[in-house]
Write a protein that holds these residues in place. Structure first.
Motif, PDB file in Angstrom:
ATOM      1  N   LEU A 101       0.791  -1.360  -0.116  1.00  0.00           N
ATOM      2  CA  LEU A 101      -0.221   0.103  -0.027  1.00  0.00           C
ATOM      3  C   LEU A 101       0.556   1.347   0.147  1.00  0.00           C
ATOM      4  CD1 LEU A 101      -2.773   1.552   0.137  1.00  0.00           C
ATOM      5  CD2 LEU A 101      -2.663   1.257   2.753  1.00  0.00           C
ATOM      6  N   SER A 102       2.040   1.229   0.819  1.00  0.00           N
ATOM      7  CA  SER A 102       2.849   2.490   0.765  1.00  0.00           C
ATOM      8  C   SER A 102       3.325   2.835  -0.495  1.00  0.00           C
ATOM      9  CB  SER A 102       3.705   2.281   1.942  1.00  0.00           C
ATOM     10  OG  SER A 102       4.765   1.235   1.626  1.00  0.00           O
ATOM     11  N   ASN A 103       3.652   2.006  -1.204  1.00  0.00           N
ATOM     12  CA  ASN A 103       4.042   2.202  -2.514  1.00  0.00           C
ATOM     13  C   ASN A 103       3.160   2.797  -3.445  1.00  0.00           C
ATOM     14  OD1 ASN A 103       5.640  -0.814  -1.473  1.00  0.00           O
ATOM     15  ND2 ASN A 103       7.246   0.630  -2.307  1.00  0.00           N
ATOM     16  N   ILE A 104       2.001   2.267  -3.523  1.00  0.00           N
ATOM     17  CA  ILE A 104       1.010   2.713  -4.348  1.00  0.00           C
ATOM     18  C   ILE A 104       0.491   4.357  -4.075  1.00  0.00           C
ATOM     19  CG2 ILE A 104      -1.694   2.570  -4.775  1.00  0.00           C
ATOM     20  CD1 ILE A 104      -1.438  -0.407  -4.357  1.00  0.00           C
ATOM     21  N   ILE A 105       0.496   4.429  -2.539  1.00  0.00           N
ATOM     22  CA  ILE A 105      -0.054   5.643  -2.286  1.00  0.00           C
ATOM     23  C   ILE A 105       1.245   6.864  -2.607  1.00  0.00           C
ATOM     24  CG2 ILE A 105      -0.628   7.442  -0.102  1.00  0.00           C
ATOM     25  CD1 ILE A 105      -1.424   4.778   1.064  1.00  0.00           C
ATOM     26  N   ASP A 110       2.372   0.225  -9.317  1.00  0.00           N
ATOM     27  CA  ASP A 110       0.833   0.363  -9.412  1.00  0.00           C
ATOM     28  C   ASP A 110       0.312  -0.897  -8.817  1.00  0.00           C
ATOM     29  OD1 ASP A 110       1.059   2.468 -11.466  1.00  0.00           O
ATOM     30  OD2 ASP A 110       1.679   1.004 -12.937  1.00  0.00           O
ATOM     31  N   PHE A 111      -0.877  -0.662  -8.521  1.00  0.00           N
ATOM     32  CA  PHE A 111      -1.570  -1.720  -7.681  1.00  0.00           C
ATOM     33  C   PHE A 111      -1.635  -2.948  -8.129  1.00  0.00           C
ATOM     34  CE2 PHE A 111      -5.853  -4.190  -7.274  1.00  0.00           C
ATOM     35  CZ  PHE A 111      -5.628  -4.250  -5.699  1.00  0.00           C
ATOM     36  N   ALA A 112      -1.538  -3.248  -9.601  1.00  0.00           N
ATOM     37  CA  ALA A 112      -1.369  -4.543 -10.213  1.00  0.00           C
ATOM     38  C   ALA A 112      -0.131  -5.302 -10.085  1.00  0.00           C
ATOM     39  CB  ALA A 112      -1.793  -4.733 -11.732  1.00  0.00           C
ATOM     40  N   ASP A 113       0.894  -4.354  -9.531  1.00  0.00           N
ATOM     41  CA  ASP A 113       2.386  -5.047  -9.533  1.00  0.00           C
ATOM     42  C   ASP A 113       2.550  -5.399  -8.049  1.00  0.00           C
ATOM     43  OD1 ASP A 113       3.024  -4.364 -12.061  1.00  0.00           O
ATOM     44  OD2 ASP A 113       3.677  -2.157 -11.640  1.00  0.00           O
ATOM     45  N   VAL A 114       1.587  -4.968  -6.998  1.00  0.00           N
ATOM     46  CA  VAL A 114       1.957  -5.618  -5.585  1.00  0.00           C
ATOM     47  C   VAL A 114       0.849  -6.128  -4.961  1.00  0.00           C
ATOM     48  CG1 VAL A 114       3.484  -3.274  -5.382  1.00  0.00           C
ATOM     49  CG2 VAL A 114       0.932  -3.223  -4.844  1.00  0.00           C
ATOM     50  N   VAL A 115      -0.243  -6.231  -5.560  1.00  0.00           N
ATOM     51  CA  VAL A 115      -1.439  -7.061  -4.869  1.00  0.00           C
ATOM     52  C   VAL A 115      -1.136  -8.357  -5.149  1.00  0.00           C
ATOM     53  CG1 VAL A 115      -2.752  -7.230  -6.740  1.00  0.00           C
ATOM     54  CG2 VAL A 115      -3.862  -7.298  -4.670  1.00  0.00           C
ATOM     55  N   GLN A 116      -1.442  -9.332  -3.951  1.00  0.00           N
ATOM     56  CA  GLN A 116      -1.126 -10.611  -3.992  1.00  0.00           C
ATOM     57  C   GLN A 116      -2.264 -11.452  -4.044  1.00  0.00           C
ATOM     58  OE1 GLN A 116       2.471 -11.630  -1.614  1.00  0.00           O
ATOM     59  NE2 GLN A 116       2.421  -9.432  -0.975  1.00  0.00           N
ATOM     60  N   SER A 117      -2.186 -12.755  -4.661  1.00  0.00           N
ATOM     61  CA  SER A 117      -3.450 -13.585  -4.590  1.00  0.00           C
ATOM     62  C   SER A 117      -3.174 -14.576  -3.496  1.00  0.00           C
ATOM     63  CB  SER A 117      -3.558 -14.402  -5.932  1.00  0.00           C
ATOM     64  OG  SER A 117      -2.297 -15.073  -6.314  1.00  0.00           O
ATOM     65  N   THR A 118      -4.292 -15.125  -2.987  1.00  0.00           N
ATOM     66  CA  THR A 118      -3.900 -16.442  -2.109  1.00  0.00           C
ATOM     67  C   THR A 118      -4.705 -17.436  -2.649  1.00  0.00           C
ATOM     68  OG1 THR A 118      -6.388 -16.023  -0.939  1.00  0.00           O
ATOM     69  CG2 THR A 118      -4.552 -14.623  -0.251  1.00  0.00           C
ATOM     70  N   SER A 119      -4.467 -18.748  -1.589  1.00  0.00           N
ATOM     71  CA  SER A 119      -5.158 -19.929  -2.041  1.00  0.00           C
ATOM     72  C   SER A 119      -6.609 -19.874  -2.394  1.00  0.00           C
ATOM     73  CB  SER A 119      -4.878 -21.060  -1.165  1.00  0.00           C
ATOM     74  OG  SER A 119      -5.357 -20.815  -0.050  1.00  0.00           O
ATOM     75  N   ASN A 120      -7.225 -18.904  -1.490  1.00  0.00           N
ATOM     76  CA  ASN A 120      -8.656 -18.489  -1.969  1.00  0.00           C
ATOM     77  C   ASN A 120      -8.887 -17.686  -3.169  1.00  0.00           C
ATOM     78  OD1 ASN A 120     -11.315 -17.543  -2.124  1.00  0.00           O
ATOM     79  ND2 ASN A 120     -11.559 -17.479   0.155  1.00  0.00           N
ATOM     80  N   GLU A 121      -9.386 -18.232  -4.448  1.00  0.00           N
ATOM     81  CA  GLU A 121      -9.366 -17.474  -5.572  1.00  0.00           C
ATOM     82  C   GLU A 121     -10.029 -15.986  -5.556  1.00  0.00           C
ATOM     83  OE1 GLU A 121     -10.608 -20.091  -8.496  1.00  0.00           O
ATOM     84  OE2 GLU A 121      -8.879 -21.478  -8.382  1.00  0.00           O
ATOM     85  N   ALA A 122     -11.086 -16.159  -4.514  1.00  0.00           N
ATOM     86  CA  ALA A 122     -11.679 -14.892  -4.481  1.00  0.00           C
ATOM     87  C   ALA A 122     -11.079 -13.872  -3.665  1.00  0.00           C
ATOM     88  CB  ALA A 122     -13.267 -15.266  -4.130  1.00  0.00           C
ATOM     89  N   LEU A 123     -10.042 -14.023  -3.072  1.00  0.00           N
ATOM     90  CA  LEU A 123      -9.478 -13.176  -2.156  1.00  0.00           C
ATOM     91  C   LEU A 123      -8.310 -12.461  -2.472  1.00  0.00           C
ATOM     92  CD1 LEU A 123      -9.273 -11.774   0.862  1.00  0.00           C
ATOM     93  CD2 LEU A 123      -8.556 -13.974   1.573  1.00  0.00           C
ATOM     94  N   ASP A 124      -7.786 -11.522  -2.574  1.00  0.00           N
ATOM     95  CA  ASP A 124      -6.449 -10.900  -2.817  1.00  0.00           C
ATOM     96  C   ASP A 124      -5.958 -10.029  -1.437  1.00  0.00           C
ATOM     97  OD1 ASP A 124      -6.504 -11.909  -5.312  1.00  0.00           O
ATOM     98  OD2 ASP A 124      -7.344 -10.047  -6.384  1.00  0.00           O
TER      99      ASP A 124
END
Length: 230
Positions: A101-105, A110-124
């Motif tokens: 988050l601090s890098n985005i603000i 960019d958001f797409a570069d730092v958001v991470q997926s989890t084993s729950n496909e609906a949860l980032d």
């Protein structure tokens, strides 16, 4: 949805709604999820912020399990670690926290570069990233508001973890851009006066209080001595 970042060794905490979804504790999280959905009938309740009056009351554990539970219903969820003073969401999911988050603000990534997926496909998960010297200023910036608006277009729910209300002003700032606020109260630790003060401070920020989650309440009718309840 997004590519996973390299993982790092960390102090993983229990995510009981994933490890034991049929437990009484997991059922309590489903109750919280349902209550939030009912609260959204007459108004938008997409961005949910969770905080506590003081430290060590279990807010991050509540946030992580709530996000996991909402994702299990196939609602697209983003869990954001906005505790830029003592971040810990990444421990819950065993994720890296090199960027976030601090890098985005600060417009470094960019958001797409730092958001991470989890084993729950609906949860980032969006971890905190590097701890900045001025968290309150960053959270109150126009860039933060712009990021939240962008996230609204991508997710059904955005759950935000923030620092304790009585410690710093960060939670009050984020409450102003959230649709609803949940206060975590530790049954055996939180003083009633502290919970009252925290609620008053949040209301001063025009926060929509959804209620409180009573954490670590003794439950004598179960083998589970403590549970998370609404």
């Amino acid at each position: 949805m997004f590519k996973k970042q390299p993982r790092q060794i960390s102090k993983r905490r229990s995510l009981i709604t994933r490890e034991n979804p049929m437990s009484p504790i997991s059922e309590q999280f489903r109750t919280i999820r349902t209550n939030i959905q009912y609260a959204a009938i007459d108004q938008d309740m997409q961005v949910i912020m969770t905080t506590s009056s003081g430290p060590a009351e279990g807010k991050t554990t509540i946030n992580a399990n709530l996000a996991e539970t909402v994702g299990q219903q196939e609602e697209k969820v983003l869990l954001v670690d906005a505790d830029m003073r003592k971040p810990s969401v990444h421990y819950m999911f065993y994720l890296a926290n090199h960027t976030g988050l601090s890098n985005i603000i600060t417009k470094q990534r960019d958001f797409a570069d730092v958001v991470q997926s989890t084993s729950n496909e609906a949860l980032d998960v969006l971890t905190c990233g590097p701890i900045p010297p001025n968290p309150s200023e960053l959270l109150g910036s126009q860039t933060m508001k712009h990021f939240i608006n962008e996230a609204r277009a991508l997710y059904d729910y955005i759950i935000i973890d923030t620092p304790p209300v009585l410690a710093v002003t960060d939670a009050q700032i984020v409450a102003g851009i959230s649709d609803g606020v949940i206060l975590v109260v530790d049954s055996g630790h939180t003083e009633k006066e502290d919970a009252r003060k925290a609620t008053e401070l949040l209301k001063q920020s025009n926060a929509k209080m959804l209620g409180a989650v009573l954490n670590r309440q003794e439950r004598k009718t179960s083998n589970y001595m403590y549970y998370y309840g609404g």
